[in-house]
Design a protein around this motif. Structure first.
Motif, PDB file in Angstrom:
ATOM      1  N   ALA A  43      16.437  20.007  22.210  1.00 45.47           N
ATOM      2  CA  ALA A  43      15.187  19.748  22.940  1.00 45.47           C
ATOM      3  C   ALA A  43      14.779  18.295  22.736  1.00 45.47           C
ATOM      4  CB  ALA A  43      14.086  20.681  22.427  1.00 45.47           C
ATOM      5  N   ARG A  44      13.883  17.821  23.559  1.00 45.99           N
ATOM      6  CA  ARG A  44      13.417  16.435  23.444  1.00 45.99           C
ATOM      7  C   ARG A  44      12.738  16.143  22.115  1.00 45.99           C
ATOM      8  NH1 ARG A  44      11.968  14.003  29.187  1.00 45.99           N
ATOM      9  NH2 ARG A  44      13.461  15.206  30.378  1.00 45.99           N
ATOM     10  N   ASP A  45      12.122  17.167  21.527  1.00 45.24           N
ATOM     11  CA  ASP A  45      11.454  16.955  20.241  1.00 45.24           C
ATOM     12  C   ASP A  45      12.387  17.093  19.046  1.00 45.24           C
ATOM     13  OD1 ASP A  45      11.896  19.668  20.153  1.00 45.24           O
ATOM     14  OD2 ASP A  45       9.808  20.226  19.863  1.00 45.24           O
ATOM     15  N   HIS A  94      23.629  10.702  15.544  1.00 41.73           N
ATOM     16  CA  HIS A  94      23.147   9.446  16.118  1.00 41.73           C
ATOM     17  C   HIS A  94      23.643   8.207  15.373  1.00 41.73           C
ATOM     18  CE1 HIS A  94      20.026   8.852  13.070  1.00 41.73           C
ATOM     19  NE2 HIS A  94      19.705  10.124  13.221  1.00 41.73           N
ATOM     20  N   PRO A 147      21.707  13.679  22.035  1.00 42.48           N
ATOM     21  CA  PRO A 147      20.257  13.482  22.117  1.00 42.48           C
ATOM     22  C   PRO A 147      19.837  12.050  22.447  1.00 42.48           C
ATOM     23  CG  PRO A 147      20.798  14.764  20.175  1.00 42.48           C
ATOM     24  CD  PRO A 147      22.095  14.300  20.774  1.00 42.48           C
ATOM     25  N   ASP A 148      20.655  11.065  22.069  1.00 45.62           N
ATOM     26  CA  ASP A 148      20.312   9.674  22.363  1.00 45.62           C
ATOM     27  C   ASP A 148      20.763   9.241  23.751  1.00 45.62           C
ATOM     28  OD1 ASP A 148      23.022   9.535  21.954  1.00 45.62           O
ATOM     29  OD2 ASP A 148      22.950   8.009  20.390  1.00 45.62           O
ATOM     30  N   GLY A 149      21.313  10.152  24.546  1.00 46.50           N
ATOM     31  CA  GLY A 149      21.701   9.846  25.915  1.00 46.50           C
ATOM     32  C   GLY A 149      23.164   9.503  26.089  1.00 46.50           C
TER      33      GLY A 149
END
Length: 182
Positions: free
Chosen positions: A176-178, A88, A50-52
């Motif tokens: 998802a982004r959220d 993360h 999620p953090d890329g």
């Protein structure tokens, strides 16, 4: 003859007026090689966090490379792994042989027997760490939560069965982004 000459001149005049049109913007790809710090250039599993960050499991499955866009960080796994995921804060989770789930504590890999993963015989069980000591994973028929906050008494709990949805068999999940799951 005059007709074909006029068609030729008209076609030449039209082509002479053509200018270079705007195309799509180029995508910027970065290819990493062994010279950049990868253990091997061949990868069998690639996961985007999620953090890329990108986690790449290499061909022999005992090495994972973490790519954050600026640096290449190699991670040695204690045994061949299938799916690898990261919380993360940097906590790694991996599925390994015989339905074992491994988490990394500061420089120590802890192994947790997972009969739910062993029953499915799926080395590539999708994982999603939700917080330290907790990881969600999928079986064919349910979404599961594994809680290892108390290492002496880890717990597994079913969160959602596929028959409670209209999705059919579960195959994968994505963040998802959220922060939700798809």
């Amino acid at each position: 003859m005059k007709f074909w000459r006029r068609i030729f001149l008209l076609g030449t005049a039209l082509l002479a007026q053509a200018q270079a049109g705007l195309g799509q913007n180029a995508t910027y790809w970065r290819a990493y090689k062994v010279d950049d710090g990868l253990h091997q250039s061949a990868c069998v599993v690639v996961s985007v966090m999620p953090d890329g960050k990108v986690l790449a499991v290499h061909l022999n499955r005992t090495f994972v490379t973490e790519l954050d866009g600026y640096s290449v960080t190699p991670v040695t796994l204690p045994e061949p792994a299938g799916a690898v995921s990261e919380y993360h804060s940097g906590q790694l989770w991996a599925t390994v042989r015989d339905g074992l789930l491994q988490e990394v504590k500061p420089d120590i890999w802890m192994t947790h027997p997972m009969p739910e993963i062993a029953a499915e015989f799926n080395l590539l069980t999708p994982l999603y760490p939700v917080r330290p000591g907790h990881v969600l994973f999928l079986n064919d028929d349910r979404l599961m939560d594994f809680n290892a906050e108390n290492p002496e008494l880890p717990q597994t709990q079913g969160l959602l069965r596929c028959d409670q949805t209209r999705l059919g068999k579960f195959t994968d999940m994505a963040v998802a982004r959220d922060g939700g799951l798809w």
